[in-house]
Design an enzyme around this catalytic site. Structure first.
Site, short mmCIF file in Angstrom:
data_model
loop_
_atom_site.label_atom_id
_atom_site.label_comp_id
_atom_site.label_asym_id
_atom_site.label_seq_id
_atom_site.Cartn_x
_atom_site.Cartn_y
_atom_site.Cartn_z
N CYS A 1 13.18 4.38 1.91
CA CYS A 1 13.43 5.77 1.53
C CYS A 1 14.10 6.48 2.71
O CYS A 1 13.72 7.57 3.09
CB CYS A 1 12.16 6.47 1.08
SG CYS A 1 10.87 6.54 2.32
N ALA B 1 0.83 -1.21 0.00
CA ALA B 1 0.00 0.00 0.00
C ALA B 1 0.87 1.26 0.00
O ALA B 1 1.96 1.23 0.58
CB ALA B 1 -0.91 -0.01 1.23
N PRO B 2 0.42 2.32 -0.67
CA PRO B 2 -0.86 2.48 -1.41
C PRO B 2 -0.83 1.98 -2.85
O PRO B 2 -1.81 2.15 -3.56
CB PRO B 2 -1.08 4.00 -1.36
CG PRO B 2 0.30 4.56 -1.37
CD PRO B 2 1.16 3.58 -0.62
N GLY B 3 0.27 1.37 -3.29
CA GLY B 3 0.19 0.68 -4.58
C GLY B 3 0.98 1.28 -5.73
O GLY B 3 0.83 0.84 -6.86
#
Lengths: 155, 308
Positions: free
Chosen positions: B236, B118-120
């Site tokens: 990240c 998620a979120p994809g």
């Protein structure tokens, strides 16, 4: 939160792979109504939950995936509405650009009005039934053309 | 919340890792550039999108070496309110966020697991990269985040993904996955810049032991992928404790190697030493991307092959 997740797991069920006859019925509807050949969907399975049909890529083997507790599988493709089949807007947005029949081209102002008022007085050389709604090259989804009216099924 | 004027002190511990440190600090004062990925699954003609956005006063330019990616000016333009977004023709995502899937190299017909999906953005990127022909299991442990994932899969018209809601660390065995992406939850230091102050996860969830979670996810992913298969681990964040140290843990526990990879953005080798700890030499084959060199979010990517 824990309780909620458990509940969802309990309800989650693998959709059923439809029989060849049922698959042919649904894909024939797309072919006859919109001129989208059945082969377009050759790489996809057709699955079913209650009154919904889902399109899901054909895996090398389905069995290992069926042991997973799933939330959703594939793309909502077609619904059974009483005795009729209805394409979903989601599926038309994906495959509707391949349609050669029963496509309604609207102007931006007609589309605006249809989305706002949910229906339009409309006359066209079309068979009555579900249509692909397009505007300036973009497929918006599903409408119903009947008795001089265009009814919106856009989300 | 970490204010921008506190950033130099916060990032000081990374001075040795971050190239041209002063330039990096200066770069944090600039907002993040805006990019989107064009979704050819739904939009067979690119010019429809490009002309549509230009009519709304937006300047759109293709990004060199990143097929289907475009940079948008002005960078505060609300892409999410456009018709193009609503119809699933575009997915706003930052450039470096595309790197893990480039490293993954998914192929049609393969079983792919996106463990923290998620979120994809990456799930839908995998679907595009394989022409909607790979078998993608998109998993996320949180129901609210899974709802966003399901909405994005629907919006982009993806038919090759199923969704599950397992804790990644205990994702069940049984599917012979060819490739697995572990885009792990992280402290998000690579995202930090003006407009994103206070987004660092370490502050929001002070007691969360991120490296422990990350190690659990990576080891499980390795055990789920078939022999010879690929696991891509990405975050990240800049912190070596969430990057090299996590991959080092795997390399010491399992028969794995890091595979070198070409990337279309400037990058640096992973570190092999941090605060007195020496890591597996393979970690030099992992890649670090920095915000000031990529005009994007800072990232860490390691492409790992299961040997046995």
């Amino acid at each position: 939160m824990k309780k909620r997740r458990k509940k969802i797991h309990k309800e989650a069920k693998w959709p059923r792979v439809v029989s060849l006859e049922e698959r042919d019925e649904v894909l024939s509807f797309w072919e006859e109504r919109f001129g989208i050949p059945k082969e377009t969907f050759a790489d996809y399975l057709l699955l079913s939950t209650a009154k919904n049909y889902w399109l899901f890529v054909k895996p090398p083997e389905l069995r290992p995936l069926q042991n997973l507790q799933v939330q959703t599988v594939g793309l909502l493709f077609t619904r059974r509405v009483s005795k009729w089949l209805k394409p979903t807007s989601t599926a038309l947005q994906r495959f509707g650009h391949l349609a050669t029949r029963n496509v309604v081209e609207l102007t931006p102002s007609e589309l605006d009005r249809l989305r706002r008022e949910r229906r339009l007085p409309f006359e066209a050389e079309l068979e009555e039934g579900y249509v692909v709604i397009k505007c300036e090259g973009k497929v918006w989804g599903c409408g119903l053309y009947a008795k001089g009216k265009l009814i919106s099924y856009l989300p | 919340m970490l204010e921008l004027n506190e950033a130099p002190a916060y990032f000081e511990r990374y001075r040795e890792i971050i190239p041209r440190f002063e330039e990096f600090l200066e770069h944090l004062k600039k907002p993040l550039p805006l990019y989107f990925r064009l979704n050819e699954l739904k939009c067979p003609r690119e010019e429809i999108v490009l002309k549509g956005l230009e009519r709304q006063g937006v300047k759109v330019e293709p990004v060199p070496n990143f097929p289907k990616f475009y940079r948008v000016e002005p960078r505060d333009f609300p892409l999410g309110n456009t018709e193009e977004y609503y119809l699933g023709y575009i997915y706003p995502m930052t450039l470096s966020s595309a790197l893990p899937v480039l490293a993954l190299e998914p192929k049609p017909g393969e079983y792919i697991l996106d463990m923290c999906a998620a979120p994809g953005s990456k799930t839908t990127q995998i679907a595009q990269a394989t022409g909607d022909r790979a078998v993608i299991v998109a998993n996320d442990r949180r129901l609210d985040r899974l709802a966003a994932l399901v909405a994005n899969l629907k919006r982009l018209g993806v038919a090759s993904a199923l969704t599950t809601i397992y804790r990644g660390e205990v994702f069940p065995y049984g599917v012979p996955f060819d490739r697995i992406l572990v885009d792990a939850p992280c402290s998000g230091e690579g995202r930090y810049r003006q407009g994103y102050e206070g987004e660092l996860l370490y502050q929001k969830e002070g007691h969360t032991n991120l490296p422990a979670i990350q190690k659990g996810l990576l080891v499980r992913a390795f055990d789920l992928v078939k022999v010879g298969g690929i696991v891509v681990y990405s975050t990240c964040t800049i912190n070596p404790e969430e990057n090299e140290m996590v991959v080092d843990y795997l390399l010491r526990k399992r028969q794995a190697e890091i595979v070198p990879c070409d990337y279309p953005l400037p990058h640096h080798p992973g570190v092999t030493e941090w605060e007195g700890r020496v890591f597996h030499p393979d970690l030099a084959k992992a890649a670090r991307f920095f915000p000031h060199e990529t005009e994007s979010v800072g990232f860490f990517v390691a492409k790992i092959k299961r040997l046995f």
